[in-house]
Write an enzyme that holds these catalytic residues in place. Structure first.
Site, short mmCIF file in Angstrom:
data_model
loop_
_atom_site.label_atom_id
_atom_site.label_comp_id
_atom_site.label_asym_id
_atom_site.label_seq_id
_atom_site.Cartn_x
_atom_site.Cartn_y
_atom_site.Cartn_z
N LYS A 44 -5.98 10.00 -7.18
CA LYS A 44 -5.85 8.73 -7.40
C LYS A 44 -6.94 8.19 -8.19
CE LYS A 44 -4.06 6.88 -3.70
NZ LYS A 44 -3.23 6.00 -2.64
N LYS A 46 -9.57 7.25 -6.49
CA LYS A 46 -10.02 6.25 -5.24
C LYS A 46 -11.17 6.93 -4.37
CE LYS A 46 -7.05 2.51 -4.45
NZ LYS A 46 -6.13 1.89 -3.41
N1 C2G Z 1 -1.20 -4.44 -0.54
C1 C2G Z 1 -0.64 -5.71 -0.18
N2 C2G Z 1 -1.26 -6.73 -0.77
C2 C2G Z 1 -2.91 -6.50 -0.81
C3 C2G Z 1 -3.38 -5.42 -1.11
C4 C2G Z 1 -2.87 -4.00 -0.76
O1 C2G Z 1 0.48 -6.06 -0.22
N3 C2G Z 1 -3.64 -7.78 -1.04
C5 C2G Z 1 -0.25 -3.57 -0.42
C6 C2G Z 1 -0.26 -2.44 -1.70
O2 C2G Z 1 0.62 -2.88 -2.58
C7 C2G Z 1 0.22 -1.30 -0.97
C8 C2G Z 1 -0.13 -1.06 0.17
O3 C2G Z 1 -0.87 -2.37 0.68
O4 C2G Z 1 1.66 -1.13 -0.92
C9 C2G Z 1 -1.58 -0.09 0.45
O5 C2G Z 1 -2.37 -0.66 -0.50
P1 C2G Z 1 -3.56 0.38 -1.17
O6 C2G Z 1 -4.17 1.02 0.12
O7 C2G Z 1 -4.44 0.05 -2.17
O8 C2G Z 1 -2.57 1.77 -1.68
P2 C2G Z 1 -2.54 2.49 -3.21
O9 C2G Z 1 -3.86 2.67 -3.51
O10 C2G Z 1 -1.73 1.20 -3.78
O11 C2G Z 1 -1.50 3.81 -2.80
O12 C2G Z 1 1.89 6.58 -3.43
C10 C2G Z 1 1.54 5.47 -3.58
C11 C2G Z 1 0.08 5.17 -3.45
O13 C2G Z 1 -0.37 5.93 -2.45
C12 C2G Z 1 -0.21 3.92 -3.07
#
Ligand code: C2G
Length: 129
Positions: A44, A46
């Site tokens: 990803k 990340k």
């Molecule tokens: N999220 C949120 N509000 C934020 C930050 C994050 O609602 N201020 C939500 C994101 O939209 C996501 C979840 O929290 O649904 C997890 O966020 P991340 O850890 O950044 O996940 P991400 O990198 O988007 O990975 O297959 C899907 C991916 O693994 C998603």
């Protein structure tokens, strides 16, 4: 039992994550969180501060979460939905539309992100300290 699943890295856990998990749990009775492995995070692009094991342990301690499984690929979602008999996939709306292909297998719900907080912002703010 109405089963909900969500996917993410969940690094440096913050209230945006908690708001997502709380609302996801409110949609059903059983919430599964698929947390990205360190290897999948590499895919990803990340770099998580906490390891997969640490992020998994933190998620397992959250009252809204019933089961934590590894997320190791983009392609596993259909298999997960079938394997765990999932009724709803929930994601933050930064993913809006990206998982509509799953509507053939379960409901798909995109929830508004929590504004003003993110793991990236946390890291940037800490660098200013
Ligand atoms: N999220 C949120 N509000 C934020 C930050 C994050 O609602 N201020 C939500 C994101 O939209 C996501 C979840 O929290 O649904 C997890 O966020 P991340 O850890 O950044 O996940 P991400 O990198 O988007 O990975 O297959 C899907 C991916 O693994 C998603």
């Amino acid at each position: 039992m109405k089963k909900v699943i969500t996917y993410g890295t969940f690094d440096l856990l913050h209230t945006g994550h908690i708001n997502l998990l709380r609302r996801a749990k409110e949609i059903g009775d059983f919430l599964i969180v698929a947390v990205s492995t360190d290897e999948f995070n590499d895919l990803k692009g990340k770099k998580a501060y906490y390891t997969f094991e640490q992020r998994k342990a933190i998620l397992e301690a959250i009252r809204y979460v019933d089961l934590v499984i590894p997320e190791y690929s983009w392609e596993q979602k259909v298999e997960d939905v079938k394997k765990y008999d999932v009724d709803v996939l929930v994601m933050g709306d930064d993913w809006k539309g990206k998982f509509d292909f799953l509507k053939e297998y379960c409901d798909v719900c995109y929830l508004p992100r929590t504004v003003g907080i993110s793991t990236t912002k946390t890291k940037m703010d800490l660098n200013k300290v």
